[in-house]
Design a protein around this motif. Sequence first.
Motif, short mmCIF file in Angstrom:
data_model
loop_
_atom_site.label_atom_id
_atom_site.label_comp_id
_atom_site.label_asym_id
_atom_site.label_seq_id
_atom_site.Cartn_x
_atom_site.Cartn_y
_atom_site.Cartn_z
N VAL A 145 0.99 3.67 10.85
CA VAL A 145 1.55 2.36 11.23
C VAL A 145 0.62 1.20 10.93
N GLY A 146 -0.65 1.49 10.66
CA GLY A 146 -1.58 0.41 10.40
C GLY A 146 -2.72 0.86 9.51
N VAL A 147 -3.16 -0.03 8.62
CA VAL A 147 -4.33 0.24 7.78
C VAL A 147 -5.17 -1.03 7.73
N GLY A 148 -6.46 -0.86 7.51
CA GLY A 148 -7.34 -2.02 7.42
C GLY A 148 -8.56 -1.72 6.58
N GLN A 149 -9.11 -2.76 5.98
CA GLN A 149 -10.32 -2.64 5.18
C GLN A 149 -11.27 -3.79 5.51
N SER A 150 -12.55 -3.56 5.27
CA SER A 150 -13.56 -4.61 5.43
C SER A 150 -14.61 -4.43 4.35
N ALA A 185 -8.15 4.15 -0.47
CA ALA A 185 -6.99 4.53 -1.28
C ALA A 185 -5.74 4.64 -0.43
N VAL A 186 -5.88 5.22 0.76
CA VAL A 186 -4.74 5.32 1.68
C VAL A 186 -4.29 3.93 2.11
N ALA A 187 -5.25 3.06 2.43
CA ALA A 187 -4.89 1.69 2.85
C ALA A 187 -4.10 0.97 1.76
N GLU A 188 -4.56 1.09 0.52
CA GLU A 188 -3.85 0.44 -0.58
C GLU A 188 -2.49 1.08 -0.80
N THR A 189 -2.41 2.40 -0.66
CA THR A 189 -1.14 3.10 -0.87
C THR A 189 -0.12 2.70 0.19
N VAL A 190 -0.54 2.65 1.44
CA VAL A 190 0.37 2.25 2.51
C VAL A 190 0.91 0.84 2.26
N ALA A 191 0.03 -0.06 1.85
CA ALA A 191 0.48 -1.43 1.56
C ALA A 191 1.47 -1.45 0.41
N GLN A 192 1.21 -0.65 -0.62
CA GLN A 192 2.12 -0.59 -1.76
C GLN A 192 3.47 0.00 -1.36
N MET A 193 3.46 1.04 -0.53
CA MET A 193 4.72 1.68 -0.13
C MET A 193 5.58 0.72 0.70
N ARG A 194 4.94 -0.09 1.52
CA ARG A 194 5.72 -1.07 2.29
C ARG A 194 6.39 -2.09 1.38
N SER A 195 5.74 -2.40 0.25
CA SER A 195 6.32 -3.38 -0.68
C SER A 195 7.29 -2.74 -1.66
N MET A 196 7.37 -1.41 -1.64
CA MET A 196 8.26 -0.66 -2.55
C MET A 196 9.04 0.36 -1.74
N PRO A 197 9.89 -0.07 -0.82
CA PRO A 197 10.57 0.86 0.09
C PRO A 197 11.28 1.98 -0.68
N GLY A 198 11.07 3.20 -0.20
CA GLY A 198 11.72 4.36 -0.80
C GLY A 198 10.96 5.01 -1.93
N GLN A 199 9.90 4.34 -2.43
CA GLN A 199 9.08 4.92 -3.49
C GLN A 199 8.02 5.85 -2.88
N ALA A 225 -14.53 -3.58 12.10
CA ALA A 225 -13.76 -4.65 11.47
C ALA A 225 -12.53 -4.09 10.77
N ALA A 226 -12.69 -2.96 10.07
CA ALA A 226 -11.55 -2.33 9.41
C ALA A 226 -10.56 -1.79 10.43
N ALA A 227 -11.07 -1.16 11.50
CA ALA A 227 -10.18 -0.62 12.53
C ALA A 227 -9.42 -1.73 13.25
N ARG A 228 -10.10 -2.84 13.50
CA ARG A 228 -9.41 -3.97 14.14
C ARG A 228 -8.31 -4.51 13.23
N ALA A 229 -8.57 -4.54 11.93
CA ALA A 229 -7.55 -4.96 10.97
C ALA A 229 -6.37 -4.02 10.98
N ALA A 230 -6.63 -2.72 11.15
CA ALA A 230 -5.53 -1.75 11.23
C ALA A 230 -4.70 -1.95 12.48
N LEU A 231 -5.35 -2.28 13.61
CA LEU A 231 -4.61 -2.56 14.84
C LEU A 231 -3.72 -3.78 14.66
N VAL A 232 -4.25 -4.81 14.03
CA VAL A 232 -3.45 -6.01 13.77
C VAL A 232 -2.31 -5.69 12.82
#
Length: 508
Positions: A11-16, A376-390, A36-43
């Motif tokens: 449900v959440g990913v973050g990077q710093s 890589a997981v953080a970037e993938t999750v962000a990409q999947m949200r922008s490409m629903p169903g992919q 910082a990354a974990a806080r970004a994931a919470l947000v």
Amino acid sequence: MSLDPSTPVVVGVGQSAERIDDPGYRAMSPVELAAAAARAALVDCGGDVGSVAAAVDTVAGVRQFEISGPIATAVLGRSNNYPRSVAKRLGAEPGRAILEIVGGQGPQHLISELAAEIAAGRSGVTLIFGSDATSTLRHFAKADTKPDFTETVDGDLEDRGHGIEKLISRYTVVHGLTSAPIQYALLENARRAGTGLGPAEYRRRMGELFAPFTKVAANNPFAAAPVERTVDELITVTESNRMIAEPYPRLMVARDQVNQGAAALLMSVEAARRLGVPERNWVYLHGHTDLEEQALLERPDLGHAPSAVLAARGALGMAGIGVDDVATFDLYSCFPVPVFNICDGLGIAPDDPRGLTLTGGLPFFGGAGNNYSMHAVAETVAQMRSMPGQFGLVGANGGLLSKYSVGVYSTTPAEWKPDRSASLQAQIDGRPTRPVTENADGAGTVETYTVRRDDGRPTGIIIGRLDDGSRFLSTTEDDELIALLTDGEPLGHPVRVRSFDYGNRCTL
């Protein structure tokens, strides 16, 4: 579809990240980067940050580079309990804290493992993170004034140890297999042997593989080296792109001087609904597999790791898709050979238009220690949200092509499925092995090789075959043989090996 309330979702990913030459450089500790990354994931999850943090019942930390070996030293100090130090900064009080073993497979492995704990009802909200401040540690190591990252926190810790027993031995250490570039150079040249390419041709293929990675890194704000480079820049040996170990110039080697953190937040569907996490942020793990390769010197083919390919096929099969159905890839790229290995095994062209990285890869995005694939997981999750169903695939490599963990992600709802790793592992374990002669004497041939440079003095390292087909390790300082290793074509060349109390030595 109606989902089981215990179904796990990311449900959440973050990077710093920070670079020493950044105007706002703060010399953040590994704990601060992870927090910082974990806080970004919470947000990022979209729920109330305080309520979500308070609901975290499990935290898991990926082991930093500086604490990844039995003689590694935290030169600026360290936390006695890294996961709980991070949790404390977030206001979380988890019942369980884990410190994972060494290996780049760790981030994806932890996600798969702890998603299963959620599915089994043993966890509701899990936070996984990792970080490295290697660049800062080196920057201040010899400084008169330096930060102190020492901290002590209370609470239990499930420290899983280093877990490197299968990766090193006295036999490999006395023959110089003591760093990743040297070890992977042996695997890279073994792969070259199967391609029929000469050293210069193969180096160009490596450059052609990695040049597109640099373009991705150049556009990634978290990258340690955001510079787009040409093939010729990557492969031409210069003073600034010196040869590290044949066939690797410096720009082909994973960049370990980074200050980076990344995190992933997992919940059950029930917890996500209770905490008000919008469903548009949910990403499901459709496939997941974790496999281990045979011991290094016993592998029939040193240039390939069938376990990694089988892990990828297993995860794709669990997801019910084929490789052509994958929209994004991030393949672990500490050196070219792990990427080539997956491309060879899955039939992916190295210049596939979908690209092979979302971050920019380890030599350019960076990735010291073990936490690269969390990015890589953080970037993938962000990409999947922008490409629903992919579908997006993350391939995480550990050791010497020793361990491979794969995750297949999508926003399409899916019930949790237990993996088939145990049955697939049995296939790997049941494969033939190559005999090894540790004290080798007689005629042999070069199977693979590299040259290390200690204070400018070259030492050749050879894995060879004796006439009986068994494999041996050897080093050499013989001028003629060194010249062949650096400037000629040594693969398949005859050599003479002798054993001594201090190891095997080769000559032409």
